[in-house]
Design a protein around this motif. Structure first.
Motif, PDB file in Angstrom:
ATOM      1  N   VAL A   1      -4.708   5.183   2.340  1.00 44.07           N
ATOM      2  CA  VAL A   1      -4.463   3.846   1.810  1.00 44.07           C
ATOM      3  C   VAL A   1      -3.597   3.065   2.794  1.00 44.07           C
ATOM      4  O   VAL A   1      -2.383   3.285   2.891  1.00 44.07           O
ATOM      5  CB  VAL A   1      -3.795   3.937   0.424  1.00 44.07           C
TER       6      VAL A   1
ATOM      7  N   ASN B   1       0.804  -1.224   0.000  1.00 40.92           N
ATOM      8  CA  ASN B   1       0.000   0.000   0.000  1.00 40.92           C
ATOM      9  C   ASN B   1       0.839   1.277   0.000  1.00 40.92           C
ATOM     10  O   ASN B   1       0.461   2.292   0.597  1.00 40.92           O
ATOM     11  CB  ASN B   1      -0.965   0.004   1.197  1.00 40.92           C
TER      12      ASN B   1
ATOM     13  N   LEU C   1      -6.013   8.210  -1.061  1.00 41.57           N
ATOM     14  CA  LEU C   1      -6.624   7.668  -2.277  1.00 41.57           C
ATOM     15  C   LEU C   1      -6.563   8.694  -3.400  1.00 41.57           C
ATOM     16  O   LEU C   1      -6.319   8.340  -4.556  1.00 41.57           O
ATOM     17  CB  LEU C   1      -8.070   7.252  -2.002  1.00 41.57           C
TER      18      LEU C   1
ATOM     19  N   VAL D   1      -8.605   1.082   1.562  1.00 44.97           N
ATOM     20  CA  VAL D   1      -8.943   2.462   1.912  1.00 44.97           C
ATOM     21  C   VAL D   1      -9.605   2.516   3.285  1.00 44.97           C
ATOM     22  O   VAL D   1     -10.542   1.761   3.566  1.00 44.97           O
ATOM     23  CB  VAL D   1      -9.880   3.097   0.863  1.00 44.97           C
TER      24      VAL D   1
END
Length: 277
Positions: A82, A52, A127, A72
């Motif tokens: 994230v 991530n 995100l 998320v």
């Protein structure tokens, strides 16, 4: 069912990585499949870089994955960030719950050193940052709404952000999924143009026909634990008009079994397990 033309051909040796044997030069020929086989990098190419993070997503791009998957959650001050776990403890040098930390506090954390010194200074992305960097630029993005029951309205916020970024079209190579099926029903109502997926945990009884019929009303993908997958399940998913991309494949044998069952793709820490180009 499409046959397997060639599976993990051209093996040049193996690499012992994190206790897992990973084949080099592996290949799966998917030329005869009815639709493109999806090589989905789990949390980015997380077998090779900290999960991530941009390092993992960049590695997925470099390894020619079709999609990368990400998780998320929401910060204390309302930013979509994230990260996989409820807390930052495992994958950063900090402590505490995501929901109790502001974006500024999260951005101070080192999200790479736990994986290796070469990744020191990797940060937790938002995100929005991920969509700005990769959205609509080749590789697809599989967005998992993580723990949405902890973050009421998260699905609406993701839908709004995708619309703002002009990534709410079926052709945008975006998929949204969650273990929370009620949230995914609502997401589909909010944004029916973006493919939706349902994640399914392992249970001994498996996935019933009734559940598959219910999923088909709002989902395009059924993404189960690999232990649930066999040829019968794949056929039943297809009969209900959906695709199946199981998680999380980490070894050659697991990948071989999934492909033999006829799945439409795999979610894997090691994108090199499947080479389609």
């Amino acid at each position: 069912m499409p046959g397997i033309q060639k599976l993990f051909a051209g093996v040049m040796g193996v690499l012992l990585f994190g206790g897992i044997l990973i084949p080099h030069g592996s290949e799966v020929d998917a030329a005869n499949r009815p639709s493109p086989f999806l090589n989905i990098a789990h949390r980015g190419a997380s077998g090779h870089a900290p999960e991530n993070t941009f390092a993992a997503f960049d590695k997925a791009v470099k390894m020619k994955a079709d999609f990368f998957e990400l998780d998320v959650q929401r910060s204390k001050d309302g930013h979509l960030v994230v990260i996989h776990d409820i807390t930052v403890d495992r994958t950063t040098n900090g402590t505490g719950r995501i929901a109790d930390l502001t974006l500024k506090e999260l951005k101070r954390l080192d999200a790479g050193s736990w994986f290796g010194s070469a990744f020191a200074g990797e940060r937790i992305p938002t995100l929005k940052e991920v969509l700005d960097r990769y959205g609509g630029k080749g590789i697809g993005i599989l967005i998992e709404l993580k723990n949405p029951e902890r973050y009421p309205g998260m699905e609406a916020e993701v839908a709004l952000l995708l619309a703002q970024k002009n990534l709410d079209k079926r052709t945008s190579k975006i998929i949204v999924q969650s273990f929370n099926h009620d949230v995914m029903k609502n997401y589909h109502r909010l944004q029916p143009t973006v493919p939706a997926g349902v994640l399914v945990r392992y249970t001994p009884e498996g996935i019933s026909d009734e559940a598959l019929r219910e999923f088909s009303a709002y989902a395009d993908y059924v993404n189960p634990n690999l232990r649930l997958v066999n040829h019968d399940l794949v056929q039943r998913v297809h009969q209900n008009g959906m695709r199946i991309t199981p998680y999380t494949i980490k070894t050659k044998n697991e990948a071989q079994r999934m492909i033999a069952a006829g799945v439409d793709g795999i979610i894997t820490d090691y994108p090199e397990l499947v080479t389609l180009r």
